[in-house]
Motif scaffolding. Sequence first.
Motif, PDB file in Angstrom:
ATOM      1  N   TYR A  70       0.797  -1.221   0.000  1.00 30.99           N
ATOM      2  CA  TYR A  70       0.000   0.000   0.000  1.00 30.99           C
ATOM      3  C   TYR A  70       0.831   1.274   0.000  1.00 30.99           C
ATOM      4  O   TYR A  70       0.342   2.316  -0.448  1.00 30.99           O
ATOM      5  CB  TYR A  70      -0.990  -0.037   1.160  1.00 30.99           C
ATOM      6  CG  TYR A  70      -2.090  -1.037   0.903  1.00 30.99           C
ATOM      7  CD1 TYR A  70      -2.896  -0.927  -0.228  1.00 30.99           C
ATOM      8  CD2 TYR A  70      -2.300  -2.107   1.755  1.00 30.99           C
ATOM      9  CE1 TYR A  70      -3.892  -1.843  -0.492  1.00 30.99           C
ATOM     10  CE2 TYR A  70      -3.305  -3.030   1.500  1.00 30.99           C
ATOM     11  CZ  TYR A  70      -4.096  -2.896   0.376  1.00 30.99           C
ATOM     12  OH  TYR A  70      -5.085  -3.810   0.108  1.00 30.99           O
ATOM     13  N   VAL A  71       2.068   1.210   0.470  1.00 32.20           N
ATOM     14  CA  VAL A  71       2.953   2.365   0.279  1.00 32.20           C
ATOM     15  C   VAL A  71       3.233   2.548  -1.216  1.00 32.20           C
ATOM     16  O   VAL A  71       3.191   3.672  -1.747  1.00 32.20           O
ATOM     17  CB  VAL A  71       4.267   2.198   1.068  1.00 32.20           C
ATOM     18  CG1 VAL A  71       5.297   3.221   0.618  1.00 32.20           C
ATOM     19  CG2 VAL A  71       4.011   2.357   2.565  1.00 32.20           C
ATOM     20  N   LEU A  72       3.486   1.434  -1.903  1.00 28.50           N
ATOM     21  CA  LEU A  72       3.716   1.497  -3.353  1.00 28.50           C
ATOM     22  C   LEU A  72       2.446   1.934  -4.086  1.00 28.50           C
ATOM     23  O   LEU A  72       2.507   2.716  -5.039  1.00 28.50           O
ATOM     24  CB  LEU A  72       4.177   0.131  -3.862  1.00 28.50           C
ATOM     25  CG  LEU A  72       5.591  -0.284  -3.435  1.00 28.50           C
ATOM     26  CD1 LEU A  72       5.832  -1.760  -3.754  1.00 28.50           C
ATOM     27  CD2 LEU A  72       6.630   0.580  -4.132  1.00 28.50           C
ATOM     28  N   TYR A  73       1.304   1.434  -3.654  1.00 25.07           N
ATOM     29  CA  TYR A  73       0.023   1.851  -4.232  1.00 25.07           C
ATOM     30  C   TYR A  73      -0.167   3.352  -4.078  1.00 25.07           C
ATOM     31  O   TYR A  73      -0.604   4.053  -5.006  1.00 25.07           O
ATOM     32  CB  TYR A  73      -1.101   1.076  -3.542  1.00 25.07           C
ATOM     33  CG  TYR A  73      -2.508   1.454  -3.945  1.00 25.07           C
ATOM     34  CD1 TYR A  73      -2.825   1.855  -5.238  1.00 25.07           C
ATOM     35  CD2 TYR A  73      -3.546   1.378  -3.014  1.00 25.07           C
ATOM     36  CE1 TYR A  73      -4.130   2.171  -5.592  1.00 25.07           C
ATOM     37  CE2 TYR A  73      -4.854   1.691  -3.353  1.00 25.07           C
ATOM     38  CZ  TYR A  73      -5.143   2.093  -4.642  1.00 25.07           C
ATOM     39  OH  TYR A  73      -6.428   2.417  -4.986  1.00 25.07           O
ATOM     40  N   GLY A  74       0.179   3.868  -2.896  1.00 17.03           N
ATOM     41  CA  GLY A  74       0.062   5.304  -2.661  1.00 17.03           C
ATOM     42  C   GLY A  74       0.982   6.108  -3.554  1.00 17.03           C
ATOM     43  O   GLY A  74       0.580   7.158  -4.091  1.00 17.03           O
ATOM     44  N   VAL A 128     -10.350   0.251   6.346  1.00 18.00           N
ATOM     45  CA  VAL A 128     -11.063  -1.020   6.511  1.00 18.00           C
ATOM     46  C   VAL A 128     -10.933  -1.895   5.270  1.00 18.00           C
ATOM     47  O   VAL A 128     -10.642  -3.094   5.372  1.00 18.00           O
ATOM     48  CB  VAL A 128     -12.551  -0.759   6.824  1.00 18.00           C
ATOM     49  CG1 VAL A 128     -13.309  -2.079   6.951  1.00 18.00           C
ATOM     50  CG2 VAL A 128     -12.682   0.044   8.112  1.00 18.00           C
ATOM     51  N   GLY A 129     -11.140  -1.308   4.096  1.00 16.74           N
ATOM     52  CA  GLY A 129     -11.192  -2.102   2.867  1.00 16.74           C
ATOM     53  C   GLY A 129      -9.843  -2.467   2.295  1.00 16.74           C
ATOM     54  O   GLY A 129      -9.762  -3.410   1.492  1.00 16.74           O
ATOM     55  N   ASN A 130      -8.785  -1.772   2.670  1.00 14.45           N
ATOM     56  CA  ASN A 130      -7.458  -2.089   2.147  1.00 14.45           C
ATOM     57  C   ASN A 130      -6.538  -2.633   3.239  1.00 14.45           C
ATOM     58  O   ASN A 130      -6.137  -3.790   3.203  1.00 14.45           O
ATOM     59  CB  ASN A 130      -6.836  -0.852   1.491  1.00 14.45           C
ATOM     60  CG  ASN A 130      -7.473  -0.547   0.149  1.00 14.45           C
ATOM     61  OD1 ASN A 130      -7.958  -1.433  -0.535  1.00 14.45           O
ATOM     62  ND2 ASN A 130      -7.492   0.715  -0.235  1.00 14.45           N
ATOM     63  N   LEU A 131      -6.198  -1.801   4.218  1.00 14.69           N
ATOM     64  CA  LEU A 131      -5.193  -2.206   5.199  1.00 14.69           C
ATOM     65  C   LEU A 131      -5.664  -3.355   6.083  1.00 14.69           C
ATOM     66  O   LEU A 131      -4.987  -4.378   6.209  1.00 14.69           O
ATOM     67  CB  LEU A 131      -4.793  -1.000   6.052  1.00 14.69           C
ATOM     68  CG  LEU A 131      -4.173   0.182   5.299  1.00 14.69           C
ATOM     69  CD1 LEU A 131      -3.789   1.288   6.273  1.00 14.69           C
ATOM     70  CD2 LEU A 131      -2.952  -0.264   4.512  1.00 14.69           C
ATOM     71  N   VAL A 132      -6.815  -3.188   6.720  1.00 13.72           N
ATOM     72  CA  VAL A 132      -7.309  -4.237   7.619  1.00 13.72           C
ATOM     73  C   VAL A 132      -7.607  -5.510   6.836  1.00 13.72           C
ATOM     74  O   VAL A 132      -7.249  -6.623   7.254  1.00 13.72           O
ATOM     75  CB  VAL A 132      -8.562  -3.749   8.370  1.00 13.72           C
ATOM     76  CG1 VAL A 132      -9.173  -4.888   9.203  1.00 13.72           C
ATOM     77  CG2 VAL A 132      -8.209  -2.576   9.277  1.00 13.72           C
ATOM     78  N   TYR A 133      -8.247  -5.346   5.693  1.00 14.50           N
ATOM     79  CA  TYR A 133      -8.577  -6.515   4.859  1.00 14.50           C
ATOM     80  C   TYR A 133      -7.338  -7.305   4.478  1.00 14.50           C
ATOM     81  O   TYR A 133      -7.288  -8.532   4.631  1.00 14.50           O
ATOM     82  CB  TYR A 133      -9.307  -6.040   3.602  1.00 14.50           C
ATOM     83  CG  TYR A 133      -9.408  -7.098   2.524  1.00 14.50           C
ATOM     84  CD1 TYR A 133     -10.282  -8.178   2.657  1.00 14.50           C
ATOM     85  CD2 TYR A 133      -8.618  -7.024   1.372  1.00 14.50           C
ATOM     86  CE1 TYR A 133     -10.376  -9.152   1.673  1.00 14.50           C
ATOM     87  CE2 TYR A 133      -8.708  -7.996   0.391  1.00 14.50           C
ATOM     88  CZ  TYR A 133      -9.581  -9.056   0.545  1.00 14.50           C
ATOM     89  OH  TYR A 133      -9.660 -10.027  -0.430  1.00 14.50           O
ATOM     90  N   TYR A 134      -6.288  -6.621   3.988  1.00 13.43           N
ATOM     91  CA  TYR A 134      -5.122  -7.347   3.493  1.00 13.43           C
ATOM     92  C   TYR A 134      -4.286  -7.924   4.628  1.00 13.43           C
ATOM     93  O   TYR A 134      -3.649  -8.973   4.455  1.00 13.43           O
ATOM     94  CB  TYR A 134      -4.272  -6.433   2.611  1.00 13.43           C
ATOM     95  CG  TYR A 134      -3.277  -7.201   1.766  1.00 13.43           C
ATOM     96  CD1 TYR A 134      -3.715  -8.177   0.886  1.00 13.43           C
ATOM     97  CD2 TYR A 134      -1.911  -6.943   1.857  1.00 13.43           C
ATOM     98  CE1 TYR A 134      -2.812  -8.879   0.101  1.00 13.43           C
ATOM     99  CE2 TYR A 134      -1.009  -7.643   1.077  1.00 13.43           C
ATOM    100  CZ  TYR A 134      -1.462  -8.616   0.199  1.00 13.43           C
ATOM    101  OH  TYR A 134      -0.569  -9.311  -0.554  1.00 13.43           O
ATOM    102  N   LEU A 135      -4.271  -7.274   5.778  1.00 14.40           N
ATOM    103  CA  LEU A 135      -3.600  -7.871   6.938  1.00 14.40           C
ATOM    104  C   LEU A 135      -4.234  -9.216   7.286  1.00 14.40           C
ATOM    105  O   LEU A 135      -3.533 -10.215   7.502  1.00 14.40           O
ATOM    106  CB  LEU A 135      -3.677  -6.921   8.133  1.00 14.40           C
ATOM    107  CG  LEU A 135      -2.659  -5.786   8.189  1.00 14.40           C
ATOM    108  CD1 LEU A 135      -3.011  -4.823   9.318  1.00 14.40           C
ATOM    109  CD2 LEU A 135      -1.244  -6.329   8.391  1.00 14.40           C
TER     110      LEU A 135
END
Length: 308
Positions: free
Chosen positions: A38-42, A74-81
């Motif tokens: 997600y850092v790369l996505y950002g 919720v939809g990216n960080l929590v989900y992928y963890l």
Amino acid sequence: MWQGITYGLAAGALWGSVFLAPRLLPGYSPLELSAARYVLYGLVSLLLLAPLWPRLRGKVTGSDWKALFRLSLVGNLVYYLFLAASVQLAGIAPASLIVGVLPVTVTLIGSRDRGAVPLSRLALPLALVAAGIVAINADVFLHANSDGGDWRLKLLGIICAAGALASWTWYAVANARYLARFGHFTSQEWSLLTGVATGLLALLLAIAAIWAPHAAPAGVTRDWQVFLMVNIGVAIGASTIGNAFWNAASRRLPLTLSGQMIVFETLFALLYGFGFEARWPRPLELAAMTLLLAGVSGSVRMHAAPKH
């Protein structure tokens, strides 16, 4: 509608790759995988958003940013963890089959939204989807002994998959409803804004990953070049392009149908898993895939029927 279905199919094909990434990188923790992706996505989203920002500056409100950070968390960080932990602990098939319940959960929650088909008419397609999920569950338990491993870790992986299911169900419904209510962004713009918000939140994960170093399991090497290549691929393919496809699908389809499109993520995840394990699907796995496709096809026909 058919454009929306095509976009949903493309998003599912790209999203299916996120189930494979944790298996390709077994030496890295879910925290490291999520932070890197997600850092790369950002960063990618920021680069693509820069030329559009002069036009968007006046459109983005404080409420939009609050929604973006909430959806991203919720939809990216929590989900992928949850998802990465589930794949590493329980495997691709159990993780994908539990997350595969998304078409049912999203459809049930969105059954009262505008444009939704009554659940009574969707009973058969939903039953086929449910039967497909039962079939692949049965396959997992029938072959549990041959897979080896600690059953307690597998159980923890299943719990993590349930957490991924809950977080993405909420995200799918909340994101679709927000886009329907506030339609002043294109699908690409919303995807890039989501990427920037996710990237900022992921910086906190990156700090946590640095302060909590992860030791690779015995016999597993940590190849940082492969780690970077896999996460770049997932960040660009699944996050940047896949999310844009999903936003485009969400704009064109009611929740009762867009929820069904998520089943393609499960199917592609299974296909990628079979390729990674270099084997053909077992009979119950093949039956599950057939039932899931039949359920989605039935739902499409219900939505395509003329309204009286």
